[in-house]
Design a protein around this motif. Structure first.
Motif, short mmCIF file in Angstrom:
data_model
loop_
_atom_site.label_atom_id
_atom_site.label_comp_id
_atom_site.label_asym_id
_atom_site.label_seq_id
_atom_site.Cartn_x
_atom_site.Cartn_y
_atom_site.Cartn_z
N VAL A 205 -4.37 7.56 4.87
CA VAL A 205 -3.67 6.33 4.52
C VAL A 205 -2.20 6.63 4.26
N GLY A 206 -1.32 5.99 5.02
CA GLY A 206 0.10 6.15 4.77
C GLY A 206 0.85 6.70 5.98
N ILE A 207 2.07 7.14 5.72
CA ILE A 207 2.95 7.69 6.77
C ILE A 207 2.67 9.19 6.84
N ARG A 208 1.81 9.58 7.74
CA ARG A 208 1.32 10.96 7.79
C ARG A 208 2.04 11.71 8.89
N THR A 209 3.08 12.40 8.51
CA THR A 209 3.80 13.30 9.42
C THR A 209 3.60 14.73 8.90
N PRO A 210 3.90 15.73 9.71
CA PRO A 210 3.78 17.10 9.21
C PRO A 210 4.59 17.35 7.95
N TRP A 211 5.68 16.61 7.80
CA TRP A 211 6.58 16.85 6.68
C TRP A 211 6.14 16.12 5.42
N THR A 212 5.60 14.91 5.55
CA THR A 212 5.09 14.23 4.36
C THR A 212 3.83 14.92 3.84
N LEU A 213 3.02 15.43 4.75
CA LEU A 213 1.79 16.10 4.34
C LEU A 213 2.05 17.48 3.75
N SER A 214 3.25 18.01 3.99
CA SER A 214 3.58 19.35 3.50
C SER A 214 4.33 19.34 2.18
N SER A 215 4.78 18.17 1.75
CA SER A 215 5.60 18.12 0.54
C SER A 215 5.34 16.83 -0.22
N GLU A 216 5.02 16.96 -1.48
CA GLU A 216 4.78 15.79 -2.33
C GLU A 216 6.04 14.94 -2.44
N GLU A 217 7.19 15.58 -2.60
CA GLU A 217 8.43 14.83 -2.74
C GLU A 217 8.78 14.09 -1.46
N VAL A 218 8.60 14.75 -0.32
CA VAL A 218 8.87 14.08 0.96
C VAL A 218 7.92 12.90 1.14
N TRP A 219 6.67 13.09 0.78
CA TRP A 219 5.71 11.99 0.86
C TRP A 219 6.18 10.81 0.02
N ASP A 220 6.52 11.07 -1.24
CA ASP A 220 6.88 9.98 -2.15
C ASP A 220 8.14 9.25 -1.69
N SER B 214 11.52 11.57 7.22
CA SER B 214 10.65 12.59 6.62
C SER B 214 11.03 13.99 7.08
N TYR B 215 11.38 14.12 8.37
CA TYR B 215 11.82 15.41 8.89
C TYR B 215 13.14 15.83 8.24
N TYR B 216 14.10 14.91 8.22
CA TYR B 216 15.42 15.20 7.65
C TYR B 216 15.29 15.60 6.18
N LEU B 217 14.50 14.85 5.43
CA LEU B 217 14.36 15.12 4.00
C LEU B 217 13.69 16.48 3.77
N TYR B 218 12.67 16.78 4.56
CA TYR B 218 11.97 18.06 4.41
C TYR B 218 12.92 19.22 4.68
N GLU B 219 13.70 19.12 5.76
CA GLU B 219 14.64 20.18 6.09
C GLU B 219 15.72 20.33 5.01
N VAL C 133 0.84 -1.20 0.00
CA VAL C 133 0.00 0.00 0.00
C VAL C 133 0.87 1.25 0.00
N LEU C 134 1.90 1.27 0.84
CA LEU C 134 2.77 2.44 0.92
C LEU C 134 3.46 2.71 -0.40
N GLU C 135 3.76 1.66 -1.11
CA GLU C 135 4.44 1.80 -2.40
C GLU C 135 3.57 2.56 -3.41
N HIS C 136 2.25 2.47 -3.25
CA HIS C 136 1.33 3.07 -4.22
C HIS C 136 0.59 4.30 -3.69
N ALA C 137 0.67 4.54 -2.39
CA ALA C 137 -0.16 5.59 -1.78
C ALA C 137 0.21 6.98 -2.26
N GLU C 138 -0.80 7.73 -2.68
CA GLU C 138 -0.64 9.14 -2.98
C GLU C 138 -0.96 9.95 -1.72
#
Length: 218
Positions: A143-158, A204-209, A133-138
């Protein structure tokens, strides 16, 4: 096969669980074992009626929640993009709950097996499909790994979900290996699962920063 058909399959698993409860009820003790320690020994009980109803009822409620999520999520169009995978997760989850419920009933009917190992094997399968599921989740809110950083950035999410997908699948495989280690098997699931949760949040935090710094420098 459309979404309605997949949810129908999930509903069948709930109905089967309820039917098994009804059929087995006359042969079960008035108090049923419902909790086991790491060594596979029962250490908690519930009244028969509550034990027979609990998992099927909880699964039915969660099935309704799963059906609502794609309709109420503000980013529902993103869930639509991976809807078949999402629906099959619902099927896998209801099957998982049916297996656990069936194991509880079988144990209380007198069948001898290590219930903890059954749970670990079932959780391994569930975790592996979570990785799928995580492999395909938009990006979405449910659904998915929902952190402030993944929800704020498409690239961080992916990128976080690509990592999370690999880690959840690896956790599932490690947990299966743990089945051969008796009372220590639980640690082969709990430790990798905790590490997976921690690593994905920190990543996710490290990547966003990092992306923010790169953006500031351009």
């Amino acid at each position: 096969m459309n979404s309605r058909h997949r949810f129908l399959i999930a509903t069948v698993f709930v109905v089967i669980s309820g039917a098994v409860s009804a059929l087995a009820a006359p042969e079960l003790p008035t108090r049923m074992a419902t909790h086991w320690n790491a060594a596979g020994q029962p250490d908690g009980t519930m009244p028969k009626a509550a034990a027979l109803a609990f998992l099927p009822a909880m699964t039915a409620v969660l099935l309704v929640v799963f059906a609502l999520v794609p309709r109420i999520d503000p980013l529902r169009e993103n869930i639509a993009a991976f809807r078949p995978v999402y629906d099959w997760f619902v099927v896998v989850f209801t099957a998982f709950m049916a297996v656990i419920h069936g194991g509880v009933i079988a144990f209380n009917l007198g069948y001898e097996f290590d219930f903890t190992l059954l749970v670990l094997a079932a959780v391994s399968g569930l975790f592996y499909y979570v990785g799928v599921v995580l492999e395909h989740a938009e990006r979405n809110w449910f659904v998915g790994i929902r952190t402030p950083w993944t929800l704020s950035s498409e690239e961080v999410w992916d990128r976080t979900h690509r990592l999370g997908s690999h880690l959840f699948k690896l956790t599932a495989l490690v947990a299966l290996v743990g089945l051969f280690f008796g009372e220590y098997a639980i640690y082969f699931l709990v430790v990798p699962a905790l590490l997976t949760a921690g690593i994905t949040v920190v990543y996710s935090y490290y990547l966003y920063e990092q992306l923010e710094r790169d953006s500031d420098q351009t």
